[in-house]
Design a protein around this motif. Sequence first.
Motif, PDB file in Angstrom:
ATOM      1  N   UNK A  30      45.817  37.846  27.522  1.00 24.34           N
ATOM      2  CA  UNK A  30      44.372  38.082  27.496  1.00 24.34           C
ATOM      3  C   UNK A  30      43.646  36.831  27.969  1.00 24.34           C
ATOM      4  N   UNK A  31      44.104  35.657  27.518  1.00 24.51           N
ATOM      5  CA  UNK A  31      43.479  34.408  27.930  1.00 24.51           C
ATOM      6  C   UNK A  31      43.632  34.230  29.429  1.00 24.51           C
ATOM      7  N   UNK A  32      44.788  34.618  29.942  1.00 28.76           N
ATOM      8  CA  UNK A  32      45.039  34.514  31.379  1.00 28.76           C
ATOM      9  C   UNK A  32      44.083  35.413  32.141  1.00 28.76           C
ATOM     10  N   UNK A  33      43.848  36.646  31.671  1.00 26.87           N
ATOM     11  CA  UNK A  33      42.920  37.568  32.311  1.00 26.87           C
ATOM     12  C   UNK A  33      41.494  37.009  32.283  1.00 26.87           C
ATOM     13  N   UNK A  34      41.117  36.433  31.138  1.00 25.43           N
ATOM     14  CA  UNK A  34      39.783  35.831  31.010  1.00 25.43           C
ATOM     15  C   UNK A  34      39.626  34.672  31.994  1.00 25.43           C
ATOM     16  N   UNK A  35      40.680  33.863  32.108  1.00 25.59           N
ATOM     17  CA  UNK A  35      40.664  32.724  33.022  1.00 25.59           C
ATOM     18  C   UNK A  35      40.529  33.207  34.465  1.00 25.59           C
ATOM     19  N   UNK A  36      41.283  34.232  34.820  1.00 23.47           N
ATOM     20  CA  UNK A  36      41.206  34.798  36.172  1.00 23.47           C
ATOM     21  C   UNK A  36      39.818  35.370  36.433  1.00 23.47           C
ATOM     22  N   UNK A  37      39.289  36.052  35.425  1.00 24.03           N
ATOM     23  CA  UNK A  37      37.953  36.638  35.559  1.00 24.03           C
ATOM     24  C   UNK A  37      36.911  35.538  35.769  1.00 24.03           C
ATOM     25  N   UNK A  38      37.003  34.458  35.009  1.00 24.37           N
ATOM     26  CA  UNK A  38      36.068  33.333  35.126  1.00 24.37           C
ATOM     27  C   UNK A  38      36.185  32.668  36.502  1.00 24.37           C
ATOM     28  N   UNK A  39      37.416  32.530  36.992  1.00 21.28           N
ATOM     29  CA  UNK A  39      37.655  31.920  38.304  1.00 21.28           C
ATOM     30  C   UNK A  39      37.046  32.798  39.395  1.00 21.28           C
ATOM     31  N   UNK A  40      37.241  34.099  39.264  1.00 23.80           N
ATOM     32  CA  UNK A  40      36.680  35.027  40.255  1.00 23.80           C
ATOM     33  C   UNK A  40      35.155  35.030  40.184  1.00 23.80           C
ATOM     34  N   UNK A  41      34.606  34.934  38.988  1.00 24.99           N
ATOM     35  CA  UNK A  41      33.153  34.889  38.833  1.00 24.99           C
ATOM     36  C   UNK A  41      32.602  33.623  39.480  1.00 24.99           C
ATOM     37  N   UNK A  42      33.308  32.512  39.294  1.00 24.33           N
ATOM     38  CA  UNK A  42      32.899  31.249  39.907  1.00 24.33           C
ATOM     39  C   UNK A  42      32.976  31.359  41.429  1.00 24.33           C
ATOM     40  N   UNK A  43      34.050  31.960  41.933  1.00 25.92           N
ATOM     41  CA  UNK A  43      34.194  32.156  43.375  1.00 25.92           C
ATOM     42  C   UNK A  43      33.064  33.050  43.909  1.00 25.92           C
ATOM     43  N   UNK A  44      32.765  34.111  43.154  1.00 22.76           N
ATOM     44  CA  UNK A  44      31.705  35.042  43.565  1.00 22.76           C
ATOM     45  C   UNK A  44      30.358  34.324  43.611  1.00 22.76           C
ATOM     46  N   UNK A  45      30.091  33.469  42.609  1.00 27.87           N
ATOM     47  CA  UNK A  45      28.837  32.709  42.595  1.00 27.87           C
ATOM     48  C   UNK A  45      28.769  31.761  43.793  1.00 27.87           C
ATOM     49  N   UNK A  46      29.894  31.126  44.116  1.00 31.37           N
ATOM     50  CA  UNK A  46      29.925  30.212  45.262  1.00 31.37           C
ATOM     51  C   UNK A  46      29.668  30.985  46.556  1.00 31.37           C
TER      52      UNK A  46
END
Length: 105
Positions: free
Chosen positions: A1-17
């Motif tokens: 679950x932590x890994x999924x959250x981390x991936x989601x956060x990374x993708x959100x950061x990429x999307x914001x960029x």
Amino acid sequence: VAKLQEDRDAKATQLQAIEVRLEKANANAAELKAKQSAQELQIQQLEKELGRKTKSETALQQELESMKDSLTAERKRAQAEMDAVRQKLAEQLADSSSSGDELKS
């Protein structure tokens, strides 16, 4: 679950960029479009000015040609007058010469 959250956060950061880059690209595109519109307007104004100058030059050229034609006509008229005066003088000279011959006889 932590890994999924981390991936989601990374993708959100990429999307914001990506969104930030997209906004910058849109701003640059709008700026370029504004510059292009200004240049097109300037080109239209220059074309109008050139058109006016061309018309003005054409009018001046026509006026010059008219003046040349007028001068040529005046020159021809003056030459014809001078030729007529010469002819008259030649006739008078011939008449005076012949009447002088008659007096000698």
